[in-house]
Design a protein around this motif. Structure first.
Motif, PDB file in Angstrom:
ATOM      1  N   ALA A  81       0.842  -1.208   0.000  1.00 30.48           N
ATOM      2  CA  ALA A  81       0.000   0.000   0.000  1.00 30.48           C
ATOM      3  C   ALA A  81       0.871   1.250   0.000  1.00 30.48           C
ATOM      4  N   THR A  82       1.971   1.220   0.717  1.00 34.59           N
ATOM      5  CA  THR A  82       2.885   2.363   0.726  1.00 34.59           C
ATOM      6  C   THR A  82       3.430   2.620  -0.681  1.00 34.59           C
ATOM      7  N   ARG A  83       3.832   1.560  -1.387  1.00 40.61           N
ATOM      8  CA  ARG A  83       4.321   1.715  -2.765  1.00 40.61           C
ATOM      9  C   ARG A  83       3.227   2.293  -3.662  1.00 40.61           C
ATOM     10  N   LEU A  84       1.999   1.789  -3.505  1.00 43.46           N
ATOM     11  CA  LEU A  84       0.888   2.251  -4.336  1.00 43.46           C
ATOM     12  C   LEU A  84       0.493   3.686  -3.996  1.00 43.46           C
ATOM     13  N   GLU A  85       0.592   4.052  -2.725  1.00 43.20           N
ATOM     14  CA  GLU A  85       0.333   5.442  -2.312  1.00 43.20           C
ATOM     15  C   GLU A  85       1.348   6.384  -2.940  1.00 43.20           C
ATOM     16  N   THR A  86       2.613   5.976  -2.955  1.00 40.25           N
ATOM     17  CA  THR A  86       3.684   6.794  -3.516  1.00 40.25           C
ATOM     18  C   THR A  86       3.406   7.115  -4.984  1.00 40.25           C
ATOM     19  N   LYS A  87       2.780   6.169  -5.674  1.00 41.30           N
ATOM     20  CA  LYS A  87       2.460   6.366  -7.092  1.00 41.30           C
ATOM     21  C   LYS A  87       1.121   7.081  -7.291  1.00 41.30           C
ATOM     22  N   GLY A  88       0.408   7.336  -6.189  1.00 45.19           N
ATOM     23  CA  GLY A  88      -0.866   8.044  -6.280  1.00 45.19           C
ATOM     24  C   GLY A  88      -2.048   7.172  -6.651  1.00 45.19           C
ATOM     25  N   TRP A  89      -1.906   5.853  -6.544  1.00 43.67           N
ATOM     26  CA  TRP A  89      -2.960   4.941  -6.958  1.00 43.67           C
ATOM     27  C   TRP A  89      -3.879   4.514  -5.813  1.00 43.67           C
ATOM     28  N   LEU A  90      -3.495   4.796  -4.605  1.00 41.79           N
ATOM     29  CA  LEU A  90      -4.241   4.371  -3.423  1.00 41.79           C
ATOM     30  C   LEU A  90      -3.970   5.400  -2.325  1.00 41.79           C
ATOM     31  N   ARG A  91      -4.927   5.567  -1.439  1.00 40.62           N
ATOM     32  CA  ARG A  91      -4.680   6.372  -0.246  1.00 40.62           C
ATOM     33  C   ARG A  91      -5.274   5.630   0.946  1.00 40.62           C
ATOM     34  N   ARG A  92      -4.724   5.918   2.103  1.00 44.54           N
ATOM     35  CA  ARG A  92      -5.219   5.314   3.346  1.00 44.54           C
ATOM     36  C   ARG A  92      -5.679   6.426   4.269  1.00 44.54           C
ATOM     37  N   GLU A  93      -6.748   6.116   5.009  1.00 45.61           N
ATOM     38  CA  GLU A  93      -7.234   7.055   6.017  1.00 45.61           C
ATOM     39  C   GLU A  93      -7.978   6.273   7.091  1.00 45.61           C
ATOM     40  N   PRO A  94      -8.095   6.845   8.281  1.00 49.58           N
ATOM     41  CA  PRO A  94      -8.821   6.159   9.354  1.00 49.58           C
ATOM     42  C   PRO A  94     -10.279   5.925   8.957  1.00 49.58           C
ATOM     43  N   ASP A  95     -10.823   4.812   9.401  1.00 47.54           N
ATOM     44  CA  ASP A  95     -12.229   4.493   9.152  1.00 47.54           C
ATOM     45  C   ASP A  95     -13.085   5.387  10.041  1.00 47.54           C
ATOM     46  N   PRO A  96     -13.928   6.260   9.473  1.00 45.77           N
ATOM     47  CA  PRO A  96     -14.737   7.148  10.302  1.00 45.77           C
ATOM     48  C   PRO A  96     -15.741   6.391  11.172  1.00 45.77           C
ATOM     49  N   ALA A  97     -16.109   5.175  10.768  1.00 49.79           N
ATOM     50  CA  ALA A  97     -17.050   4.378  11.556  1.00 49.79           C
ATOM     51  C   ALA A  97     -16.378   3.749  12.772  1.00 49.79           C
ATOM     52  N   ASP A  98     -15.072   3.534  12.690  1.00 53.44           N
ATOM     53  CA  ASP A  98     -14.319   2.929  13.789  1.00 53.44           C
ATOM     54  C   ASP A  98     -12.845   3.238  13.569  1.00 53.44           C
ATOM     55  N   GLY A  99     -12.341   4.217  14.278  1.00 53.49           N
ATOM     56  CA  GLY A  99     -10.983   4.702  14.103  1.00 53.49           C
ATOM     57  C   GLY A  99      -9.891   3.685  14.359  1.00 53.49           C
ATOM     58  N   ARG A 100     -10.246   2.510  14.889  1.00 51.68           N
ATOM     59  CA  ARG A 100      -9.236   1.464  15.079  1.00 51.68           C
ATOM     60  C   ARG A 100      -8.816   0.838  13.751  1.00 51.68           C
ATOM     61  N   TYR A 101      -9.612   1.063  12.710  1.00 56.31           N
ATOM     62  CA  TYR A 101      -9.346   0.475  11.400  1.00 56.31           C
ATOM     63  C   TYR A 101      -8.854   1.536  10.429  1.00 56.31           C
ATOM     64  N   THR A 102      -8.125   1.069   9.430  1.00 57.45           N
ATOM     65  CA  THR A 102      -7.652   1.946   8.364  1.00 57.45           C
ATOM     66  C   THR A 102      -8.319   1.511   7.066  1.00 57.45           C
ATOM     67  N   LEU A 103      -8.779   2.498   6.306  1.00 54.16           N
ATOM     68  CA  LEU A 103      -9.387   2.231   5.006  1.00 54.16           C
ATOM     69  C   LEU A 103      -8.340   2.380   3.903  1.00 54.16           C
ATOM     70  N   ALA A 104      -8.415   1.526   2.918  1.00 56.09           N
ATOM     71  CA  ALA A 104      -7.668   1.672   1.674  1.00 56.09           C
ATOM     72  C   ALA A 104      -8.667   2.145   0.634  1.00 56.09           C
ATOM     73  N   ILE A 105      -8.313   3.210  -0.072  1.00 59.42           N
ATOM     74  CA  ILE A 105      -9.220   3.830  -1.027  1.00 59.42           C
ATOM     75  C   ILE A 105      -8.514   3.961  -2.372  1.00 59.42           C
ATOM     76  N   LEU A 106      -9.133   3.435  -3.413  1.00 58.74           N
ATOM     77  CA  LEU A 106      -8.584   3.548  -4.751  1.00 58.74           C
ATOM     78  C   LEU A 106      -8.791   4.978  -5.243  1.00 58.74           C
ATOM     79  N   THR A 107      -7.732   5.585  -5.725  1.00 59.39           N
ATOM     80  CA  THR A 107      -7.834   6.948  -6.267  1.00 59.39           C
ATOM     81  C   THR A 107      -8.310   6.875  -7.722  1.00 59.39           C
ATOM     82  N   GLY A 108      -8.649   8.018  -8.269  1.00 61.23           N
ATOM     83  CA  GLY A 108      -9.015   8.068  -9.685  1.00 61.23           C
ATOM     84  C   GLY A 108      -7.886   7.591 -10.572  1.00 61.23           C
ATOM     85  N   THR A 109      -6.675   7.984 -10.242  1.00 61.40           N
ATOM     86  CA  THR A 109      -5.499   7.540 -11.000  1.00 61.40           C
ATOM     87  C   THR A 109      -5.312   6.033 -10.852  1.00 61.40           C
TER      88      THR A 109
END
Length: 163
Positions: A81-109
C-alpha cells in the motif's frame, strides 16, 4: 487413510502429479508478474490489491478485509500500500465508523491504472491457463483448486496472516 498407512515418500503418479502442480505454483506467479511489470509497472500482488478496490463499494475496503482478500499479512499489505500510495494509486485514512481500522481507497489515477492493466493481464491469464484447457478441464480445475483451498483453510494451524 490413517497416517500410519500413508506412504513416506512420493512416487509414481503421485510424484508426477505433485511435481507438475509444484512447477505451476512456482512458475505462474513470476510469469504473471513479468507481464504486469513490463506493461503496467505493477506486480501481480499490487494488481490484485487495486483490482479488489476497484470492485469494492466506493472503491474502499478496510485494510484487514483487503489483507484477507489478498491472502496476505497486514505488514506485507501495508508495504505494498505504501508503494501504491507513492504512485498516487491508493490512499489510506482512518475508518470514520471505527478509528481502530484503516481504510484503503482507490484513487481516480488508481482506477485508471487498473483499467489500463486489466486487458493485458486477462490476455496473459487466457494465454497461459484458460486457453490451454477445454471447457470441461476449466470446470475440473476450478473444482480441484477449490478442494485444495478448502483443505488448506481447514487444516489445523493454518493462518495466512502468519506468513
Amino acid at each position: 487413510m490413517a497416517d500410519a498407512d500413508r506412504p513416506t515418500a512420493l512416487a509414481g503418479d503421485d510424484l508426477e502429479t505433485w511435481a507438475s502442480l509444484a512447477t505451476v505454483l512456482e512458475w505462474l506467479p513470476p510469469a504473471l508478474d513479468q507481464q504486469l511489470l513490463r506493461d503496467s509497472g505493477l506486480t501481480h500482488f499490487e494488481y490484485g490489491i487495486l483490482y479488489a478496490l476497484s470492485e469494492a463499494p466506493d472503491h474502499t475496503l478496510r485494510m484487514s478485509v483487503l489483507a484477507d482478500y489478498a491472502n496476505s499479512s497486514l505488514s506485507r499489505l501495508s508495504r505494498a500500500a505504501t508503494r501504491l500510495e507513492t504512485k498516487g494509486w491508493l490512499r489510506r485514512e482512518p475508518d470514520p465508523a471505527d478509528g481502530r481500522y484503516t481504510l484503503a481507497i482507490l484513487t481516480g489515477t488508481g482506477a485508471e491504472k487498473v483499467a489500463q492493466a486489466t486487458p493485458g493481464h486477462v490476455a496473459t491469464v487466457h494465454r497461459l491457463v484458460l486457453d490451454q484447457l477445454t471447457r470441461a478441464q476449466t470446470r475440473q480445475l476450478r473444482e480441484i483448486t477449490r478442494r485444495i483451498a478448502r483443505a488448506i483453510r481447514d487444516d489445523d494451524g493454518w493462518d495466512p496472516a502468519s506468513r
